[in-house]
Scaffold this motif. Sequence first.
Motif, short mmCIF file in Angstrom:
data_model
loop_
_atom_site.label_atom_id
_atom_site.label_comp_id
_atom_site.label_asym_id
_atom_site.label_seq_id
_atom_site.Cartn_x
_atom_site.Cartn_y
_atom_site.Cartn_z
N THR A 221 -25.78 0.81 8.97
CA THR A 221 -25.65 1.50 7.70
C THR A 221 -24.25 2.12 7.62
O THR A 221 -23.57 2.30 8.64
CB THR A 221 -26.70 2.62 7.58
N PRO A 222 -23.77 2.47 6.42
CA PRO A 222 -22.46 3.13 6.30
C PRO A 222 -22.37 4.40 7.15
O PRO A 222 -21.32 4.69 7.72
CB PRO A 222 -22.36 3.44 4.81
N THR A 353 -22.53 -6.56 9.74
CA THR A 353 -22.55 -5.43 8.80
C THR A 353 -21.69 -5.73 7.58
O THR A 353 -22.09 -5.48 6.44
CB THR A 353 -22.06 -4.16 9.50
N LEU A 354 -20.49 -6.25 7.80
CA LEU A 354 -19.60 -6.58 6.70
C LEU A 354 -20.23 -7.61 5.77
O LEU A 354 -20.16 -7.48 4.54
CB LEU A 354 -18.27 -7.10 7.25
N THR A 356 -23.53 -8.40 5.34
CA THR A 356 -24.70 -7.90 4.61
C THR A 356 -24.30 -6.91 3.52
O THR A 356 -24.88 -6.91 2.43
CB THR A 356 -25.69 -7.24 5.58
N ASP A 357 -23.30 -6.09 3.79
CA ASP A 357 -22.82 -5.15 2.76
C ASP A 357 -22.24 -5.91 1.57
O ASP A 357 -22.47 -5.54 0.41
CB ASP A 357 -21.75 -4.22 3.35
N ASN A 360 -25.10 -7.33 -0.50
CA ASN A 360 -25.83 -6.30 -1.22
C ASN A 360 -25.02 -5.71 -2.38
O ASN A 360 -25.57 -5.07 -3.27
CB ASN A 360 -26.26 -5.18 -0.27
N GLN A 361 -23.71 -5.93 -2.34
CA GLN A 361 -22.86 -5.48 -3.44
C GLN A 361 -22.63 -6.57 -4.48
O GLN A 361 -21.85 -6.39 -5.42
CB GLN A 361 -21.51 -4.99 -2.89
#
Length: 405
Positions: A221-222, A353-354, A356-357, A360-361
């Motif tokens: 998560t962030p 992480t990069l 999936t983010d 999701n954006q």
Amino acid sequence: MNTYWSKKFSGPLAEYADGLRAELSSLDYSPSTVTSHLALWAQLSRWLEAQQLAPAELTSDKIGEFLAERRQTHRYLYTIKALAPGLEFLRRMGAVPDVETMAEEESAVQEIERRFRDYLLAERGLAEISATTYVVRARPFLADRERRGRLDLESLTAADVSDFVSGWLPGLSKAPARSTVTALRSLLSFLHASGVVDKPLAPVVPTVASWRLAGLPIGLTPVQVHSLLGACDQATMVGRRDFAIMTVLARLGLRAGEVAGLTLDDIDWRAGTVTVHGKGNSDEQLPLPVDVGSAISRYLEAARPSSAPGRALFIRARAPYRALNRKSISTMVGRAASRAGLGTVHAHLLRHTLATDALNQGASLDEVGQLLRHRSRASTTIYAKVDQHRLLQLARPWPTSGDQR
């Protein structure tokens, strides 16, 4: 010479003790490391004295005899590599024979490994890190074929290969097992192509059972990424280096090996780009975000050792100064995660992480593939499982009963 070493050094190398100490210090070894190496040379000098040998008689065979004895009582500094800096100094002084005559004799296994590595680099076009991994994974098989000091490959049969695989692979997890199978097939292909074995045995190696896209790429998560970066103490040289490395991993999605391969020349500060040396010896230019550039510049200004040789970007914090490798970078990430209370985190998780983010954006799978520099769209397909926006469109309403009685 100081009082301590005047007592420790005796024998034919005593006159070179001061020079050895100065040589080791010039290599930026820590004081404790210099002391350990001087103790090694003091022992060698006493050994020469006991053997009634002069420094000029310090041949490869004699060095081997000394190191064999040292291995019986010491758990470190017992290889020719440990003696290399001192031997180079003594060679320049004309005290010992040329370094070339002192090289450790290459064993049969080492010879095959060297030739196999050259084959992977020259014929197969593998990257350095991949070739090294193949050699390491194939090493247990070669060790299994070493009989009484002799490497027996000429009599190798399909049954021998099957026996090794059935005995070795069950003790490995899925990823190492698959890597071992790939390396073993390449080794057997090399042995057949080079005439060491007369039959093509690569097809004998079975495939490790696995299901493509069975896993789920889970990112941080962030808040967790912020905690991970915050675990680096930027008041220290190590902390600034680690913060720069993890910023590169988190913002550019590079693999650990790609970060290890970065050089000072790969960063174009005027154009704001960084050249990444990826898989298959491919070179690609990526934009250099402001925060990544700032983290790297702070590291270069106040943390990268000024006396470090070579052009590698990220360097060990302690002497001998050399480039970090893929394993050390992943270990560094793991330690930072432990300090942040995040449990087990590997460097590759920041790449997930990069991706999936980005999904999701609203980024498409093709855009994520370009971001991660995937050669095949199939490599990006697994991220469809975490595309929350598009999966919600496929979800059907939960069935409810129309009878409220």
